[in-house]
Design a protein around this motif. Structure first.
Motif, mmCIF file in Angstrom:
data_model
loop_
_atom_site.group_PDB
_atom_site.id
_atom_site.type_symbol
_atom_site.label_atom_id
_atom_site.label_comp_id
_atom_site.label_asym_id
_atom_site.label_seq_id
_atom_site.Cartn_x
_atom_site.Cartn_y
_atom_site.Cartn_z
ATOM 1 N N ILE A 1 63.972 -39.727 -40.565
ATOM 2 C CA ILE A 1 64.593 -38.442 -40.351
ATOM 3 C C ILE A 1 65.617 -38.125 -41.458
ATOM 4 C CG2 ILE A 1 66.414 -39.283 -38.827
ATOM 5 C CD1 ILE A 1 65.964 -36.624 -37.270
ATOM 6 N N TYR A 2 66.309 -39.146 -41.954
ATOM 7 C CA TYR A 2 67.342 -38.903 -42.965
ATOM 8 C C TYR A 2 66.784 -38.204 -44.212
ATOM 9 C CZ TYR A 2 70.834 -39.594 -46.559
ATOM 10 O OH TYR A 2 71.714 -39.386 -47.585
ATOM 11 N N PRO A 3 65.659 -38.647 -44.782
ATOM 12 C CA PRO A 3 65.163 -37.959 -45.991
ATOM 13 C C PRO A 3 64.875 -36.475 -45.755
ATOM 14 C CG PRO A 3 64.011 -40.034 -45.688
ATOM 15 C CD PRO A 3 64.826 -39.803 -44.455
ATOM 16 N N GLU A 9 69.472 -27.179 -45.494
ATOM 17 C CA GLU A 9 70.773 -26.506 -45.464
ATOM 18 C C GLU A 9 71.170 -26.142 -44.041
ATOM 19 O OE1 GLU A 9 73.051 -26.098 -47.916
ATOM 20 O OE2 GLU A 9 71.662 -27.401 -49.002
ATOM 21 N N THR A 10 70.285 -26.346 -43.105
ATOM 22 C CA THR A 10 70.593 -26.102 -41.699
ATOM 23 C C THR A 10 70.841 -27.446 -41.020
ATOM 24 O OG1 THR A 10 68.247 -26.178 -41.115
ATOM 25 C CG2 THR A 10 69.161 -24.007 -41.646
ATOM 26 N N HIS A 11 71.297 -27.386 -39.818
ATOM 27 C CA HIS A 11 71.494 -28.591 -38.994
ATOM 28 C C HIS A 11 72.482 -29.574 -39.622
ATOM 29 C CE1 HIS A 11 68.190 -26.779 -36.999
ATOM 30 N NE2 HIS A 11 67.232 -27.343 -37.697
ATOM 31 N N PHE A 14 73.740 -32.478 -37.379
ATOM 32 C CA PHE A 14 72.783 -33.574 -37.215
ATOM 33 C C PHE A 14 72.709 -34.432 -38.479
ATOM 34 C CE2 PHE A 14 71.360 -30.432 -34.079
ATOM 35 C CZ PHE A 14 71.511 -31.206 -32.951
ATOM 36 N N HIS A 15 72.804 -33.788 -39.632
ATOM 37 C CA HIS A 15 72.837 -34.518 -40.898
ATOM 38 C C HIS A 15 74.066 -35.427 -40.921
ATOM 39 C CE1 HIS A 15 73.083 -34.194 -45.603
ATOM 40 N NE2 HIS A 15 72.911 -35.427 -45.203
ATOM 41 N N CYS A 16 75.212 -34.868 -40.538
ATOM 42 C CA CYS A 16 76.462 -35.609 -40.534
ATOM 43 C C CYS A 16 76.400 -36.809 -39.580
ATOM 44 C CB CYS A 16 77.585 -34.663 -40.123
ATOM 45 S SG CYS A 16 79.217 -35.384 -40.138
#
Length: 171
Positions: A1-3, A9-11, A14-16
């Motif tokens: 999921i990380y890649p 540019e959204t979410h 969740f990226h953080c």
């Protein structure tokens, strides 16, 4: 999921959180350079998007990585940043966690008085908030410190209190 999530540019939240959780895993498995990189990425996203709580957690995580790397000055610098962050957020649960981690830092450095003081401050906060799991943690830490000091009666009192609470919680 990380890649995938790192390129969008959204979410951003969740990226953080993905960065933070991966950093925690890397830290726990002693892949410290990877952990440091992901904690920093998490902080960058947090600052840009106002995710103050995650910023605080990642700052505390960086402190732990530096301590594992025997970079004690940097570790304490980041613990203090995390503590300041917890006070700005007025988030006593997180402040208690940071105080506990600082107490562990002092335990490892042999400064038992500061280790006890930080754990007792965290303990008082956790008791006031009825965070029994955290109370058990601080009582166990305090018992360990007393044991290292040769204060066996005090150690037993602290550990017995932790055991009693654990038994009432069926853990």
């Amino acid at each position: 999921i990380y890649p995938i999530i790192s390129k969008t540019e959204t979410h951003k939240f969740f990226h953080c959180v993905t960065c933070f959780n991966m950093a925690e895993i890397y830290s726990d498995t002693n892949h410290l350079s990877e952990a440091l990189q992901l904690y920093c990425e998490s902080i960058d996203i947090s600052v840009a998007n106002g995710f103050t709580y995650i910023e605080g957690l990642a700052t505390n995580g960086i402190a732990g990585v530096y301590v594992k790397q025997n970079k004690y000055g940097l570790g304490m610098e980041y613990y203090n940043k995390a503590l300041d962050n917890s006070k700005l957020m007025d988030f006593p649960q997180f402040q208690a966690r940071v105080l506990t981690d600082i107490g562990d830092y002092y335990l490892k450095s042999g400064d038992y008085e500061r280790a006890i003081a930080n754990n007792k401050e965290a303990l008082a906060t956790r008791e006031s908030l009825d965070l029994r799991g955290g109370v058990i943690t601080n009582l166990m830490h305090i018992g360990e410190i007393y044991f290292k000091q040769g204060k066996f009666d005090e150690a037993m009192l602290s550990l017995e209190k932790a055991l009693h609470i654990a038994e009432t919680m069926n853990i």
